[in-house]
Design a protein around this motif. Structure first.
Motif, PDB file in Angstrom:
ATOM      1  N   ASN A   1      -6.611  10.714   3.177  1.00 54.04           N
ATOM      2  CA  ASN A   1      -6.354   9.926   4.321  1.00 54.04           C
ATOM      3  C   ASN A   1      -7.164  10.543   5.546  1.00 54.04           C
ATOM      4  O   ASN A   1      -7.167  11.694   5.743  1.00 54.04           O
ATOM      5  CB  ASN A   1      -4.759   9.733   4.559  1.00 54.04           C
ATOM      6  CG  ASN A   1      -4.228   8.747   3.492  1.00 54.04           C
ATOM      7  OD1 ASN A   1      -4.891   8.216   2.639  1.00 54.04           O
ATOM      8  ND2 ASN A   1      -2.907   8.516   3.898  1.00 54.04           N
TER       9      ASN A   1
ATOM     10  N   ILE B   1       8.171   4.578   9.612  1.00 50.14           N
ATOM     11  CA  ILE B   1       6.800   4.034   9.253  1.00 50.14           C
ATOM     12  C   ILE B   1       6.730   2.343   9.237  1.00 50.14           C
ATOM     13  O   ILE B   1       7.825   1.729   8.802  1.00 50.14           O
ATOM     14  CB  ILE B   1       6.283   4.667   7.888  1.00 50.14           C
ATOM     15  CG1 ILE B   1       6.716   4.092   6.678  1.00 50.14           C
ATOM     16  CG2 ILE B   1       6.363   6.404   7.990  1.00 50.14           C
ATOM     17  CD1 ILE B   1       6.164   4.426   5.510  1.00 50.14           C
ATOM     18  N   THR B   2       5.781   1.978   9.203  1.00 47.51           N
ATOM     19  CA  THR B   2       5.393   0.339   8.854  1.00 47.51           C
ATOM     20  C   THR B   2       3.781   0.389   8.549  1.00 47.51           C
ATOM     21  O   THR B   2       3.391   1.278   8.221  1.00 47.51           O
ATOM     22  CB  THR B   2       5.841  -0.352   9.808  1.00 47.51           C
ATOM     23  OG1 THR B   2       5.939  -1.557   9.429  1.00 47.51           O
ATOM     24  CG2 THR B   2       4.747  -0.287  11.102  1.00 47.51           C
ATOM     25  N   THR B   3       3.454  -0.768   8.328  1.00 50.66           N
ATOM     26  CA  THR B   3       1.719  -1.059   8.127  1.00 50.66           C
ATOM     27  C   THR B   3       1.532  -2.155   9.226  1.00 50.66           C
ATOM     28  O   THR B   3       2.201  -2.525   9.916  1.00 50.66           O
ATOM     29  CB  THR B   3       1.999  -1.650   6.581  1.00 50.66           C
ATOM     30  OG1 THR B   3       2.257  -2.845   6.650  1.00 50.66           O
ATOM     31  CG2 THR B   3       2.268  -0.926   5.416  1.00 50.66           C
TER      32      THR B   3
ATOM     33  N   ILE C   1       4.017  -0.968   0.827  1.00 47.79           N
ATOM     34  CA  ILE C   1       2.780   0.241   0.616  1.00 47.79           C
ATOM     35  C   ILE C   1       1.899  -0.069  -0.367  1.00 47.79           C
ATOM     36  O   ILE C   1       2.393  -0.212  -1.584  1.00 47.79           O
ATOM     37  CB  ILE C   1       3.537   1.745   0.711  1.00 47.79           C
ATOM     38  CG1 ILE C   1       4.462   1.817   1.703  1.00 47.79           C
ATOM     39  CG2 ILE C   1       2.508   2.758   0.076  1.00 47.79           C
ATOM     40  CD1 ILE C   1       4.989   3.289   1.418  1.00 47.79           C
TER      41      ILE C   1
ATOM     42  N   LYS D   1      -1.259   5.639   1.201  1.00 47.85           N
ATOM     43  CA  LYS D   1       0.190   6.410   0.997  1.00 47.85           C
ATOM     44  C   LYS D   1       0.254   6.992   2.216  1.00 47.85           C
ATOM     45  O   LYS D   1      -0.305   7.951   2.561  1.00 47.85           O
ATOM     46  CB  LYS D   1       0.178   7.093  -0.119  1.00 47.85           C
ATOM     47  CG  LYS D   1      -0.351   6.525  -1.560  1.00 47.85           C
ATOM     48  CD  LYS D   1       0.142   5.240  -1.902  1.00 47.85           C
ATOM     49  CE  LYS D   1      -0.143   4.541  -3.196  1.00 47.85           C
ATOM     50  NZ  LYS D   1       0.250   3.436  -3.494  1.00 47.85           N
ATOM     51  N   PRO D   2       1.519   6.981   2.644  1.00 46.45           N
ATOM     52  CA  PRO D   2       1.968   7.848   3.968  1.00 46.45           C
ATOM     53  C   PRO D   2       1.903   9.266   3.542  1.00 46.45           C
ATOM     54  O   PRO D   2       2.448   9.816   2.593  1.00 46.45           O
ATOM     55  CB  PRO D   2       3.418   7.405   4.199  1.00 46.45           C
ATOM     56  CG  PRO D   2       3.542   6.154   3.453  1.00 46.45           C
ATOM     57  CD  PRO D   2       2.650   6.102   2.066  1.00 46.45           C
TER      58      PRO D   2
ATOM     59  N   PHE E   1      11.032   2.948   6.459  1.00 49.56           N
ATOM     60  CA  PHE E   1      10.301   1.641   6.724  1.00 49.56           C
ATOM     61  C   PHE E   1      11.216   1.289   7.841  1.00 49.56           C
ATOM     62  O   PHE E   1      12.378   1.090   7.762  1.00 49.56           O
ATOM     63  CB  PHE E   1      10.195   0.683   5.636  1.00 49.56           C
ATOM     64  CG  PHE E   1       9.936  -0.823   6.404  1.00 49.56           C
ATOM     65  CD1 PHE E   1       8.731  -0.976   7.149  1.00 49.56           C
ATOM     66  CD2 PHE E   1      10.814  -1.766   6.266  1.00 49.56           C
ATOM     67  CE1 PHE E   1       8.524  -2.073   7.537  1.00 49.56           C
ATOM     68  CE2 PHE E   1      10.596  -3.052   6.989  1.00 49.56           C
ATOM     69  CZ  PHE E   1       9.462  -3.115   7.475  1.00 49.56           C
TER      70      PHE E   1
ATOM     71  N   VAL F   1      -1.458   2.348   7.109  1.00 44.77           N
ATOM     72  CA  VAL F   1       0.115   2.781   7.461  1.00 44.77           C
ATOM     73  C   VAL F   1       0.314   3.291   8.860  1.00 44.77           C
ATOM     74  O   VAL F   1      -0.725   4.027   9.510  1.00 44.77           O
ATOM     75  CB  VAL F   1       0.597   3.997   6.649  1.00 44.77           C
ATOM     76  CG1 VAL F   1       1.667   4.811   7.021  1.00 44.77           C
ATOM     77  CG2 VAL F   1       0.701   3.523   5.103  1.00 44.77           C
TER      78      VAL F   1
ATOM     79  N   THR G   1       2.797   5.286  11.582  1.00 39.46           N
ATOM     80  CA  THR G   1       3.978   6.315  11.674  1.00 39.46           C
ATOM     81  C   THR G   1       4.333   6.513  13.105  1.00 39.46           C
ATOM     82  O   THR G   1       3.296   6.823  13.833  1.00 39.46           O
ATOM     83  CB  THR G   1       3.417   7.717  10.966  1.00 39.46           C
ATOM     84  OG1 THR G   1       2.643   7.525   9.617  1.00 39.46           O
ATOM     85  CG2 THR G   1       4.645   8.658  10.860  1.00 39.46           C
TER      86      THR G   1
END
Length: 520
Positions: free
Chosen positions: A354, A397-399, A411, A415-416, A424, A459, A461
């Protein structure tokens, strides 16, 4: 010797045979050619190439200066570390051993002043063990974490060494990093970085030199009081012990909120300053490479692509990316119980799956009611506490799909990376409305500049709150506090730097100021 800028070299250039390559491209004959600076020019995706500055020694330098429009005479000016002419009875005390305190102490030690350094956190090795334990699910140590300890917050980051300041001391800082173990490439890369894995060893080596020159470095030693006499520094108290001194360099970093509170109670003049809060955004590094490098995205001579974006929104807010970590990971950088804060980190290889970067929204002093100089600190803390409560102690976290487009959280390909665990959450419950609205607009604007930035799978955070200090400790042209003689507010925490390089340079400048006064 001449410096030739804007030399365009292909991605297949053999830099081990740079002389031949440059002679061919520029149609010159040279005795010697060396690389001065190298960057990637990816403005035209069909023609990604290296843009270099090179140093050339030639028998026909005057002719080359006339013929080549990008050539100038090069005069190398090495930084000269100052020496003290008079050694004071009590050595100066440096509070904090991040980049600012470290380079201030190094400059003072090389001058012969034998500084005493106190650092509330642990040495680099012990600190790394505490951080590793925390990120594996263990308890947070409020005095030994990503924010506090040898090397400062920058030790657990990407280790970026590029800076917007134009100061000859920057080159000296880079050379010191190389001298103490960093890759020599940082001297020629346009966007140099060290990586957290290498930084740990580099800061230890700098500490060893300071000690070898007569300096003292005390870990797990917390400043408790600055003792004064006739409005001058007389000593400090740390861990219940008094240390005589008449000069204190306060390089405690942007997360030492207890120090800000202590200074406020002591009547040290401070002011609110702008800062930023936001989130970390993660994409697949391969997607960022494709967006920025086009068909050359997997060329073996290109490192992981990075970016720097900014936009001014119609609502008057600025939104920008900060501390982009190619091939990195998001890290839980909390330092207070009951609060969550995150940051980005990458290793020297930058080979993670990432890419991550902060996406930050500007916060202004007039966003707060009242006149409390520490209102920004409280603003940060409330966001961190809300994040902790909403996520039950894990990391929220979210998207992009959920936050920006209102879709159900899911997700998928991204991937976080944050550890030890995440939950979430609806991030709109953490921030004020102006932050959430600006984040949404900013991400969409950035998608116009980098295709796929607003990928719904990206993602987010939260929260990123420690990008800079919300206060500035006022100082004069001699770098001393305007309130107390002998107190030198320094670096990021004092509001005078914004990264490893500028903090290190600020530390050197303060050492110079002390030495100039000492030698007068």
């Amino acid at each position: 010797m001449i410096l030739i800028n804007n030399v365009k070299l292909s991605l297949d250039t053999d830099f081990q045979n740079l002389k031949t390559e440059v002679e061919k491209v520029l149609n010159i004959k040279a005795e010697k050619v060396s690389l001065f600076k190298k960057s990637v020019d990816a403005r035209r995706k069909e023609n990604v190439h290296f843009c270099c500055s090179v140093l050339v020694e030639s028998k026909n330098e005057q002719a080359l200066l006339k013929r080549l429009k990008n050539a100038t005479l090069y005069i190398n000016k090495e930084y000269e570390w100052k020496k003290a002419e008079i050694i004071p009875q009590n050595p100066p005390v440096v509070v904090g051993f991040g980049p600012c305190g470290m380079f201030c102490a190094l400059a003072l030690a090389r001058a012969g002043l034998k500084p005493v350094v106190i650092e509330r956190g642990k040495d680099a090795d012990s600190r790394k063990r505490d951080v590793d334990e925390f990120l594996s699910g263990g308890k947070l140590n409020p005095e030994s974490n990503v924010q506090f300890g040898e090397g400062g917050a920058g030790t657990f980051s990407d280790g970026k060494l590029n800076s917007g300041i134009k100061d000859p001391r920057c080159k000296a800082v880079l050379k010191e990093f190389v001298l103490h173990g960093a890759n020599p490439k940082i001297l020629t890369d346009a966007k140099p970085h060290i990586g957290t894995d290498v930084l740990v060893e580099v800061v230890k080596n700098i500490r060893k030199e300071i000690i070898s020159l007569g300096g003292t470095v005390l870990f797990e030693t917390k400043l408790e009081k600055i003792n004064t006499y006739n409005n001058k520094v007389a000593s400090i108290t740390a861990n219940g012990k008094e240390i005589p001194c008449d000069k204190v360099i306060l390089a405690t970093g942007h997360s030492a909120r207890d120090v800000f509170a202590f200074l406020k109670e002591s009547g040290i003049k401070m002011e609110r300053k702008p800062f930023s809060v936001g989130v970390r955004i993660e994409h697949l590094q391969e997607d960022i490479n494709k967006a920025l490098y086009g068909k050359f995205y997997n060329h073996p001579n290109l490192s992981a692509a990075d970016y720097k974006l900014a936009v001014h929104l119609e609502n008057g807010r600025g939104v920008y990316t900060f501390c982009m970590c190619p091939g990195g990971e998001v890290i839980n950088s909390s330092s207070e119980q009951g609060g969550i804060a995150v940051n980005g980190m990458s290793y020297s290889a930058r080979d993670g799956i990432n890419a991550n970067s902060a996406v930050l929204v500007g916060v202004n002093p007039d966003d707060f009611d009242g006149d409390d100089v520490l209102a920004g600190c409280e603003f940060q803390r409330k966001i961190e506490q809300k994040a902790y409560d909403i996520a039950g102690g894990s990391v929220p976290i979210t998207t992009v799909g959920q936050l920006v487009f209102g879709e159900e959280f899911e997700i998928t390909k991204v991937k976080p990376t944050v550890k030890p665990d995440y939950t979430f959450c609806d991030l709109s419950e953490i921030y004020p409305n102006f932050v959430v609205d600006s984040l949404k607009q900013g991400i969409l604007e950035f998608d116009k500049k980098i295709n796929g930035f607003a990928d719904k799978a990206a993602v987010l955070t939260a929260p990123e709150t420690r990008s800079s200090s919300p206060v500035r400790i006022l100082r004069g042209i001699d770098y001393q506090s305007v309130s107390l003689e002998g107190l030198y507010p320094a670096g990021e925490g004092a509001g005078y730097a914004g990264g490893i390089m500028s903090a290190a340079v600020d530390g050197i400048k303060i050492a110079e100021s002390i030495l100039n006064r000492q030698n007068d």
